[in-house]
Design a protein around this motif. Sequence first.
Motif, PDB file in Angstrom:
ATOM      1  N   ASP A  22      43.984  14.280  97.857  1.00  9.45           N
ATOM      2  CA  ASP A  22      44.501  14.390  99.222  1.00  9.45           C
ATOM      3  C   ASP A  22      43.344  14.442 100.218  1.00  9.45           C
ATOM      4  O   ASP A  22      42.270  14.950  99.919  1.00  9.45           O
ATOM      5  N   THR A  23      43.610  13.923 101.411  1.00  7.60           N
ATOM      6  CA  THR A  23      42.608  13.936 102.462  1.00  7.60           C
ATOM      7  C   THR A  23      42.971  14.990 103.497  1.00  7.60           C
ATOM      8  O   THR A  23      44.073  14.968 104.034  1.00  7.60           O
ATOM      9  N   LEU A  24      42.051  15.912 103.728  1.00  7.96           N
ATOM     10  CA  LEU A  24      42.236  16.939 104.746  1.00  7.96           C
ATOM     11  C   LEU A  24      41.285  16.660 105.901  1.00  7.96           C
ATOM     12  O   LEU A  24      40.176  16.180 105.689  1.00  7.96           O
ATOM     13  N   GLU A  25      41.717  17.004 107.105  1.00  5.78           N
ATOM     14  CA  GLU A  25      40.856  16.817 108.267  1.00  5.78           C
ATOM     15  C   GLU A  25      39.697  17.809 108.290  1.00  5.78           C
ATOM     16  O   GLU A  25      38.638  17.520 108.824  1.00  5.78           O
ATOM     17  N   GLN A  26      39.937  19.002 107.737  1.00 10.94           N
ATOM     18  CA  GLN A  26      38.907  20.038 107.743  1.00 10.94           C
ATOM     19  C   GLN A  26      39.132  20.976 106.566  1.00 10.94           C
ATOM     20  O   GLN A  26      40.174  20.925 105.920  1.00 10.94           O
ATOM     21  N   ASP A  27      38.136  21.810 106.293  1.00  9.29           N
ATOM     22  CA  ASP A  27      38.292  22.837 105.270  1.00  9.29           C
ATOM     23  C   ASP A  27      39.408  23.781 105.707  1.00  9.29           C
ATOM     24  O   ASP A  27      39.613  24.018 106.901  1.00  9.29           O
ATOM     25  N   LEU A  28      40.143  24.334 104.721  1.00  8.34           N
ATOM     26  CA  LEU A  28      41.252  25.240 105.036  1.00  8.34           C
ATOM     27  C   LEU A  28      40.897  26.670 104.633  1.00  8.34           C
ATOM     28  O   LEU A  28      40.348  26.881 103.550  1.00  8.34           O
ATOM     29  N   PRO A  29      41.233  27.641 105.472  1.00  8.34           N
ATOM     30  CA  PRO A  29      41.019  29.035 105.079  1.00  8.34           C
ATOM     31  C   PRO A  29      41.850  29.375 103.837  1.00  8.34           C
ATOM     32  O   PRO A  29      43.022  28.984 103.734  1.00  8.34           O
ATOM     33  N   VAL A  30      41.261  30.088 102.886  1.00  7.17           N
ATOM     34  CA  VAL A  30      41.971  30.482 101.669  1.00  7.17           C
ATOM     35  C   VAL A  30      43.241  31.249 102.022  1.00  7.17           C
ATOM     36  O   VAL A  30      44.296  31.044 101.415  1.00  7.17           O
ATOM     37  N   LYS A  31      43.184  32.137 103.000  1.00  4.85           N
ATOM     38  CA  LYS A  31      44.367  32.917 103.416  1.00  4.85           C
ATOM     39  C   LYS A  31      45.510  31.990 103.803  1.00  4.85           C
ATOM     40  O   LYS A  31      46.665  32.228 103.436  1.00  4.85           O
ATOM     41  N   HIS A  32      45.225  30.925 104.515  1.00  3.23           N
ATOM     42  CA  HIS A  32      46.253  29.954 104.918  1.00  3.23           C
ATOM     43  C   HIS A  32      46.861  29.276 103.688  1.00  3.23           C
ATOM     44  O   HIS A  32      48.080  29.118 103.592  1.00  3.23           O
ATOM     45  N   VAL A  33      46.016  28.893 102.751  1.00  2.75           N
ATOM     46  CA  VAL A  33      46.500  28.225 101.537  1.00  2.75           C
ATOM     47  C   VAL A  33      47.399  29.166 100.736  1.00  2.75           C
ATOM     48  O   VAL A  33      48.471  28.778 100.279  1.00  2.75           O
ATOM     49  N   VAL A  34      46.988  30.420 100.588  1.00  8.86           N
ATOM     50  CA  VAL A  34      47.786  31.399  99.848  1.00  8.86           C
ATOM     51  C   VAL A  34      49.112  31.653 100.558  1.00  8.86           C
ATOM     52  O   VAL A  34      50.169  31.716  99.918  1.00  8.86           O
ATOM     53  N   ASP A  35      49.101  31.788 101.872  1.00 10.10           N
ATOM     54  CA  ASP A  35      50.346  31.998 102.621  1.00 10.10           C
ATOM     55  C   ASP A  35      51.313  30.828 102.425  1.00 10.10           C
ATOM     56  O   ASP A  35      52.508  31.023 102.224  1.00 10.10           O
ATOM     57  N   GLU A  36      50.802  29.613 102.478  1.00  5.37           N
ATOM     58  CA  GLU A  36      51.633  28.423 102.262  1.00  5.37           C
ATOM     59  C   GLU A  36      52.147  28.363 100.831  1.00  5.37           C
ATOM     60  O   GLU A  36      53.298  28.011 100.587  1.00  5.37           O
ATOM     61  N   LEU A  37      51.312  28.707  99.880  1.00  8.77           N
ATOM     62  CA  LEU A  37      51.681  28.702  98.470  1.00  8.77           C
ATOM     63  C   LEU A  37      52.866  29.621  98.219  1.00  8.77           C
ATOM     64  O   LEU A  37      53.794  29.275  97.479  1.00  8.77           O
ATOM     65  N   GLN A  38      52.860  30.785  98.872  1.00  7.22           N
ATOM     66  CA  GLN A  38      53.922  31.764  98.662  1.00  7.22           C
ATOM     67  C   GLN A  38      55.263  31.348  99.248  1.00  7.22           C
ATOM     68  O   GLN A  38      56.288  31.939  98.916  1.00  7.22           O
ATOM     69  N   LEU A  39      55.284  30.333 100.086  1.00 11.55           N
ATOM     70  CA  LEU A  39      56.553  29.843 100.623  1.00 11.55           C
ATOM     71  C   LEU A  39      57.366  29.115  99.556  1.00 11.55           C
ATOM     72  O   LEU A  39      58.595  29.076  99.625  1.00 11.55           O
ATOM     73  N   THR A  40      56.691  28.542  98.579  1.00 13.31           N
ATOM     74  CA  THR A  40      57.372  27.735  97.569  1.00 13.31           C
ATOM     75  C   THR A  40      57.287  28.317  96.167  1.00 13.31           C
ATOM     76  O   THR A  40      58.191  28.146  95.369  1.00 13.31           O
TER      77      THR A  40
END
Length: 154
Positions: A22-40
Amino acid sequence: MTGDERPYGYVSRKQVKQLIGDTLEQDLPVKHVVDELQLTYEPFVLIPDLARRRNCERDWRELLGDRVICLEAPTDTVEVAAGLVGLYEGAFSDLDALAWHLKKQDLSRQRLGAVIRALTPFAATLGRDGIPRPELEDEHLPTNDDNSGYRRLR
């Protein structure tokens, strides 16, 4: 970043491209990734031994709370992971039922104790640690969910 935020680091967009494609525009904060992960998903982190626990438990626990499971030895990984799923999905009513099942699988007493110790904090969050809930005589707990006014220190 404000003064009360803890820096957890970032997920590298270059590594995401290399490993996942996958192509991301920028590095992502780990906290953001974990928060998104917990949605699913229902994420857990298994820390495989006590030496590594000292190095990383605090940061992971701040991100995932009681979903951080600290093992005494890596050899317990299979039983702990299966126990997590069994407790979460209701296959085992409590830790006693899980311990009985593991004992039937010829798990040594030492390993059985290590597995149950690793799972006890999470089982308690589900009310499946085998400890009866306290009875309150004529005391009613507050039912509102208003903000207490306290800020969590990190």
